[in-house]
Design a protein around this motif. Structure first.
Motif, PDB file in Angstrom:
ATOM      1  N   VAL A   1      33.787  11.514 -27.937  1.00  0.00           N
ATOM      2  CA  VAL A   1      32.373  11.844 -28.133  1.00  0.00           C
ATOM      3  C   VAL A   1      31.825  12.478 -26.865  1.00  0.00           C
ATOM      4  O   VAL A   1      32.011  11.956 -25.768  1.00  0.00           O
ATOM      5  N   CYS A   2      31.111  13.579 -27.012  1.00  0.00           N
ATOM      6  CA  CYS A   2      30.491  14.207 -25.847  1.00  0.00           C
ATOM      7  C   CYS A   2      29.335  13.349 -25.360  1.00  0.00           C
ATOM      8  O   CYS A   2      28.474  12.972 -26.128  1.00  0.00           O
ATOM      9  N   ARG A   3      29.355  13.072 -24.054  1.00  0.00           N
ATOM     10  CA  ARG A   3      28.319  12.207 -23.493  1.00  0.00           C
ATOM     11  C   ARG A   3      27.467  12.931 -22.451  1.00  0.00           C
ATOM     12  O   ARG A   3      26.737  12.326 -21.696  1.00  0.00           O
ATOM     13  N   THR A   4      27.609  14.247 -22.357  1.00  0.00           N
ATOM     14  CA  THR A   4      26.914  14.995 -21.308  1.00  0.00           C
ATOM     15  C   THR A   4      25.463  15.288 -21.692  1.00  0.00           C
ATOM     16  O   THR A   4      25.121  15.273 -22.877  1.00  0.00           O
ATOM     17  N   GLY A   5      24.650  15.603 -20.688  1.00  0.00           N
ATOM     18  CA  GLY A   5      23.203  15.801 -20.789  1.00  0.00           C
ATOM     19  C   GLY A   5      22.664  16.349 -22.103  1.00  0.00           C
ATOM     20  O   GLY A   5      21.944  15.642 -22.811  1.00  0.00           O
ATOM     21  N   PRO A   6      22.992  17.590 -22.460  1.00  0.00           N
ATOM     22  CA  PRO A   6      22.396  18.168 -23.668  1.00  0.00           C
ATOM     23  C   PRO A   6      22.664  17.340 -24.931  1.00  0.00           C
ATOM     24  O   PRO A   6      21.788  17.211 -25.787  1.00  0.00           O
ATOM     25  N   CYS A   7      23.843  16.759 -25.049  1.00  0.00           N
ATOM     26  CA  CYS A   7      24.096  15.886 -26.192  1.00  0.00           C
ATOM     27  C   CYS A   7      23.323  14.581 -26.022  1.00  0.00           C
ATOM     28  O   CYS A   7      22.899  13.969 -27.010  1.00  0.00           O
ATOM     29  N   GLY A   8      23.143  14.162 -24.764  1.00  0.00           N
ATOM     30  CA  GLY A   8      22.346  12.974 -24.501  1.00  0.00           C
ATOM     31  C   GLY A   8      20.916  13.146 -25.002  1.00  0.00           C
ATOM     32  O   GLY A   8      20.331  12.233 -25.585  1.00  0.00           O
TER      33      GLY A   8
ATOM     34  N   GLU B   1      33.317  14.874 -21.590  1.00  0.00           N
ATOM     35  CA  GLU B   1      32.249  15.741 -21.094  1.00  0.00           C
ATOM     36  C   GLU B   1      32.079  16.969 -21.988  1.00  0.00           C
ATOM     37  O   GLU B   1      32.946  17.286 -22.795  1.00  0.00           O
ATOM     38  N   CYS B   2      30.966  17.633 -21.776  1.00  0.00           N
ATOM     39  CA  CYS B   2      30.486  18.753 -22.603  1.00  0.00           C
ATOM     40  C   CYS B   2      31.603  19.533 -23.300  1.00  0.00           C
ATOM     41  O   CYS B   2      32.537  20.016 -22.681  1.00  0.00           O
ATOM     42  N   LEU B   3      31.493  19.647 -24.617  1.00  0.00           N
ATOM     43  CA  LEU B   3      32.529  20.295 -25.420  1.00  0.00           C
ATOM     44  C   LEU B   3      32.143  21.695 -25.860  1.00  0.00           C
ATOM     45  O   LEU B   3      32.714  22.249 -26.800  1.00  0.00           O
ATOM     46  N   ALA B   4      31.148  22.280 -25.213  1.00  0.00           N
ATOM     47  CA  ALA B   4      30.701  23.634 -25.538  1.00  0.00           C
ATOM     48  C   ALA B   4      30.226  23.734 -26.983  1.00  0.00           C
ATOM     49  O   ALA B   4      30.541  24.680 -27.701  1.00  0.00           O
ATOM     50  N   ALA B   5      29.497  22.721 -27.401  1.00  0.00           N
ATOM     51  CA  ALA B   5      28.905  22.740 -28.734  1.00  0.00           C
ATOM     52  C   ALA B   5      27.497  22.148 -28.649  1.00  0.00           C
ATOM     53  O   ALA B   5      27.003  21.564 -29.598  1.00  0.00           O
ATOM     54  N   CYS B   6      26.882  22.309 -27.495  1.00  0.00           N
ATOM     55  CA  CYS B   6      25.655  21.577 -27.169  1.00  0.00           C
ATOM     56  C   CYS B   6      24.520  21.793 -28.169  1.00  0.00           C
ATOM     57  O   CYS B   6      23.674  20.925 -28.332  1.00  0.00           O
ATOM     58  N   GLY B   7      24.495  22.955 -28.816  1.00  0.00           N
ATOM     59  CA  GLY B   7      23.416  23.220 -29.765  1.00  0.00           C
ATOM     60  C   GLY B   7      23.596  22.452 -31.070  1.00  0.00           C
ATOM     61  O   GLY B   7      22.701  22.430 -31.909  1.00  0.00           O
TER      62      GLY B   7
ATOM     63  N   PRO C   1      24.687  15.527 -31.595  1.00  0.00           N
ATOM     64  CA  PRO C   1      25.877  15.027 -30.889  1.00  0.00           C
ATOM     65  C   PRO C   1      27.162  15.455 -31.596  1.00  0.00           C
ATOM     66  O   PRO C   1      27.175  15.604 -32.813  1.00  0.00           O
ATOM     67  N   VAL C   2      28.223  15.629 -30.797  1.00  0.00           N
ATOM     68  CA  VAL C   2      29.496  16.067 -31.367  1.00  0.00           C
ATOM     69  C   VAL C   2      30.631  15.143 -30.941  1.00  0.00           C
ATOM     70  O   VAL C   2      30.552  14.500 -29.897  1.00  0.00           O
ATOM     71  N   LEU C   3      31.667  15.123 -31.767  1.00  0.00           N
ATOM     72  CA  LEU C   3      32.913  14.480 -31.344  1.00  0.00           C
ATOM     73  C   LEU C   3      34.068  15.323 -31.818  1.00  0.00           C
ATOM     74  O   LEU C   3      33.927  16.167 -32.704  1.00  0.00           O
TER      75      LEU C   3
ATOM     76  N   PRO D   1      27.781  22.483 -18.968  1.00  0.00           N
ATOM     77  CA  PRO D   1      26.903  21.838 -19.953  1.00  0.00           C
ATOM     78  C   PRO D   1      25.712  22.724 -20.323  1.00  0.00           C
ATOM     79  O   PRO D   1      25.033  23.266 -19.454  1.00  0.00           O
ATOM     80  N   GLY D   2      25.506  22.874 -21.601  1.00  0.00           N
ATOM     81  CA  GLY D   2      24.430  23.723 -22.102  1.00  0.00           C
ATOM     82  C   GLY D   2      24.918  25.058 -22.625  1.00  0.00           C
ATOM     83  O   GLY D   2      24.204  25.775 -23.310  1.00  0.00           O
ATOM     84  N   THR D   3      26.168  25.397 -22.323  1.00  0.00           N
ATOM     85  CA  THR D   3      26.683  26.726 -22.673  1.00  0.00           C
ATOM     86  C   THR D   3      27.696  26.629 -23.804  1.00  0.00           C
ATOM     87  O   THR D   3      28.662  25.884 -23.702  1.00  0.00           O
TER      88      THR D   3
HETATM   89  S1  FES Z   1      26.632  18.549 -23.922  1.00  0.00           S
HETATM   90 FE1  FES Z   1      27.730  17.895 -25.649  1.00  0.00          FE
HETATM   91  S2  FES Z   1      28.737  19.688 -26.249  1.00  0.00           S
HETATM   92 FE2  FES Z   1      27.693  20.331 -24.462  1.00  0.00          FE
END
Ligand code: FES
Ligand SMILES: Cc1cc2nc3c(=O)[nH]c(=O)nc-3n(C[C@H](O)[C@H](O)[C@H](O)COP(=O)(O)O)c2cc1C
Ligand code: SF4
Lengths: 173, 452
Positions: free
Chosen positions: A92-99, A133-139, A142-144, B86-88
């Motif tokens: 599971v992505c736990r980075t900022g934008p998904c947060g 960490e961020c999986l490049a799907a931030c938009g 949440p993603v896994l 992150p964000g991209t």
């Molecule tokens: S922060 Fe979750 S995919 Fe980028």
């Protein structure tokens, strides 16, 4: 971390795996076969579910490099699983934008649904989960993702996660 | 409405296949480029004013002209598809839906640089995209656009896809090259730059997915035409990944120079803030760039409307500006906690530091610890100065820019949101159950109806 007890596990490479390894080294110039190391470790993990010390030694022999050159790479990159994990590893992505869109709640819910802490395996051997960490799907968070195909599941909700786990439980192969 | 140069055909059914892509004019730039000299191609890219879309914004044509060309030594083009900032998420989008655009650009760029073997380094998590690219490469090869003697011109090119192993640092170009050589992703000390000694010690150009894709319209229409789009030194179109609390997250192709207000609030793009909430803050270019409160983001310090361009976004320097970065646009609504977000990003950088330089390895760890205690209600009033102090000691003192990338978000959050950090100290218990809210940051907010 590499664990001493895992060094006892020995594995046998299938002909298909060896073929893929042989194919990988053709992509680089003469003498640069070490470049195939990352792709080969992915193949190994897809076949055995993790990257064991014995498998790494065999990869080193195949690429004509020292075992340490394989260990140092396998321990640097986060995708390689250095101990046996569940059949399905929910990452599971736990980075900022998904947060921002609720990743924490999803991880809590997965923990509750599976009944195991991050990095542990369920008793039936089917599942593990971990934050990545961020999986490049931030938009679409949440993603896994679930290896070895790294299928993405986006816009997760508590119920979609439950359904996913339920579906995987029912899946037979 | 802006022109779409990269995503024009993205919704055409089957555009991920060679035949449909070709029927929409695909691979025309290869036919055209192979009749030009490599120097002429580099010249067109220079004229276009294209700046690297991977984050640093370095002029692509200039980068190409720096490539060393010693006799008898191989040269390489490596596409950076590591996309981990992150964000991209624009590169993943492009590769998923219109993979042939990247392949086409790779052929033209490889020819221009004299590369006979080129690699697309894709982060390992993107296995589905790796499959998609491999299929597209096989198709292009079957049609004579790759392999030996392309279109009968005598030019040979092999194109391979290389997976990473999960490491943000491999987006840094020298770490990427190390990784492609089968090693840990430790950035190299520069100089020498990759243009002189890159992959296997040979002259190498590393370019982002979007930069390579942009070469296609530049060759098709000419560099000068491309340069007509945009504003000042920000030419052409740019893919923006819009996420966070916007109503319509997704990847948008904008003309550089679009007012941020229009990007954020018009229905053509983000459609405003989700759930009728108000905008609190924006990270405009991926997690590494300074975060801005809404009021500073919407207008520059001179009260001019801010634009989506390299210059306008950085107007005011770090006092009141930010950066275009990789175009990872994250909007934060009034319910988001800046302290929590800063802690999360710092945790990320600490986790992703390769560990070679002590200021980065240790500094990110300390910042994470201090931010953790602030977020969890155990902070001290002196913590903010401590964080700024640590961030200053990282900045500029490391081998690669990850150190700066970790320092800037912390320094900017404290610069602009210090009262929220202080509130976390004075209201420790409360801060664990509710967020600080909007305060004065959101002022003034545009009315959506004015924008129609
Ligand atoms: S922060 Fe979750 S995919 Fe980028
Ligand atoms: C820590 C770090 C991470 C980076 N990640 C990426 C990335 O994921 N993708 C990318 O294209 N560039 C990334 N870059 C920038 C590259 O080093 C390099 O500047 C870029 O690939 C050059 O391509 P361009 O000129 O086309 O932008 C990163 C840089 C740093 C310091
Ligand atoms: S700044 Fe950080 S990531 Fe970059 S080389 Fe130094 S330790 Fe590694």
């Amino acid at each position: 971390m590499l664990r001493v007890e895992d060094a006892q596990v020995s594995v046998e490479f299938s002909p298909e795996l060896l073929n893929k390894m042989a194919d990988a080294v053709t992509r680089y110039p003469e003498g640069k076969q070490k470049s195939a190391l990352l792709p080969i470790l992915h193949y190994v993990q897809a076949e055995f579910g993790w990257v064991s010390p014995n498998a790494m030694d065999q990869v080193a022999a195949f690429l004509k490099i020292q075992p340490i050159e394989v260990y140092e790479v396998a321990t640097f990159y986060t995708m390689y699983l250095l101990k046996p994990s569940g059949k399905y590893v929910l990452e599971v992505c736990r980075t900022g934008p998904c947060g921002v869109v609720g990743a924490d709640k999803i991880m809590d819910h997965i923990e509750k649904t599976l009944g195991v802490a991050e990095g542990e395996v369920t008793t039936d051997g089917l599942f593990s989960w971990r934050g990545v960490e961020c999986l490049a799907a931030c938009g679409f968070g949440p993603v896994l993702q679930i290896g070895p195909e790294y299928t993405f599941y986006e816009n997760l909700t508590e119920s979609s996660v439950e359904k996913l786990i339920g579906d995987l439980r029912k899946k037979k192969d | 409405m802006g022109r779409k140069l990269l995503l024009e055909h993205i919704n055409v059914p089957g555009i991920n296949t060679f035949d449909v892509y070709r029927s929409k004019g695909g691979y025309a730039s290869v036919e055209k480029a192979l009749k030009m000299t490599p120097e002429e191609i580099v010249e067109e890219v220079k004229k276009s004013g294209l700046r690297g879309r991977g984050g640093a914004g370095f002029p692509t044509g200039m980068k190409w002209s720096f490539l060393a060309k010693p006799e008898g030594v191989a040269r390489y083009l490596v596409c950076n598809a590591d996309e981990s900032e992150p964000g991209t998420f624009k590169d993943r989008y492009l590769m998923t839906y219109i993979p042939h655009l990247l392949i086409e650009g790779m052929i033209v760029a490889s020819f221009a640089l004299g590369a006979k073997t080129s690699y697309i380094y894709v982060r390992g998590e993107m296995m589905p995209q790796i499959r998609i690219l491999e299929r597209a490469i096989a198709e292009a090869k079957a049609k004579g656009f790759l392999g030996k003697n392309i279109l009968g011109t005598g030019y040979d090119l092999e194109l391979y896809v290389q997976p990473g192993g999960g490491a943000y640092i491999c987006g840094e170009e020298t770490a990427l090259l190390e990784s492609l050589e089968g090693k840990r992703g430790n950035p190299r000390i520069k100089p020498p730059f990759p243009a002189i000694a890159g992959l296997y010690g040979c002259p190498t150009v590393v370019n982002n997915v979007e930069s390579i894709a942009a070469v296609v319209p530049i060759i098709n229409e000419g560099g000068e035409e491309y340069a007509k789009i945009g504003i000042g030194r920000s030419t052409g179109t740019k893919l923006i990944s819009a996420g966070g609390n916007v109503k319509k997250p997704g990847v948008y192709e904008i003309d550089l120079g679009l007012p941020v207000e229009e990007f954020l609030y018009s229905d053509e793009y983000c459609g405003g803030i989700a759930n009728g909430k108000r905008l609190k803050a924006v990270v405009a270019g991926g997690s590494s760039v300074p975060i801005l409160p809404a009021n500073l983001f919407m207008k520059t310090i001179n009260n001019e409307p801010r634009l989506m361009s390299y210059e306008s976004l950085s107007d005011g320097g770090f006092v009141s500006g930010t950066m275009m970065g990789s175009g990872g646009f994250i909007a934060y609504d009034e319910d988001q906690c800046i302290v929590r977000n800063t802690w999360n990003f710092t945790r990320f950088y600490h986790h992703e530091s390769c560990g070679q330089c002590s200021p980065c390895r240790e500094g990110t760890g300390w910042m994470e610890k201090v931010l953790h205690r602030l977020e969890h209600g155990h902070g001290r009033m002196s913590d903010m100065d401590l964080l700024v102090d640590v961030s200053k000691k990282i900045e500029g003192n490391t081998i690669c820019p990850l150190g700066d990338a970790a320092a800037w978000p912390v320094a900017s959050a404290i610069r602009h949101f210090r009262d929220e950090f202080e509130w976390h100290v004075t209201h420790g218990a409360e801060a664990t159950v509710r967020n600080f809210g909007l305060a004065h940051y959101a002022d003034p907010l545009p009315k959506p109806e004015v924008l129609a």
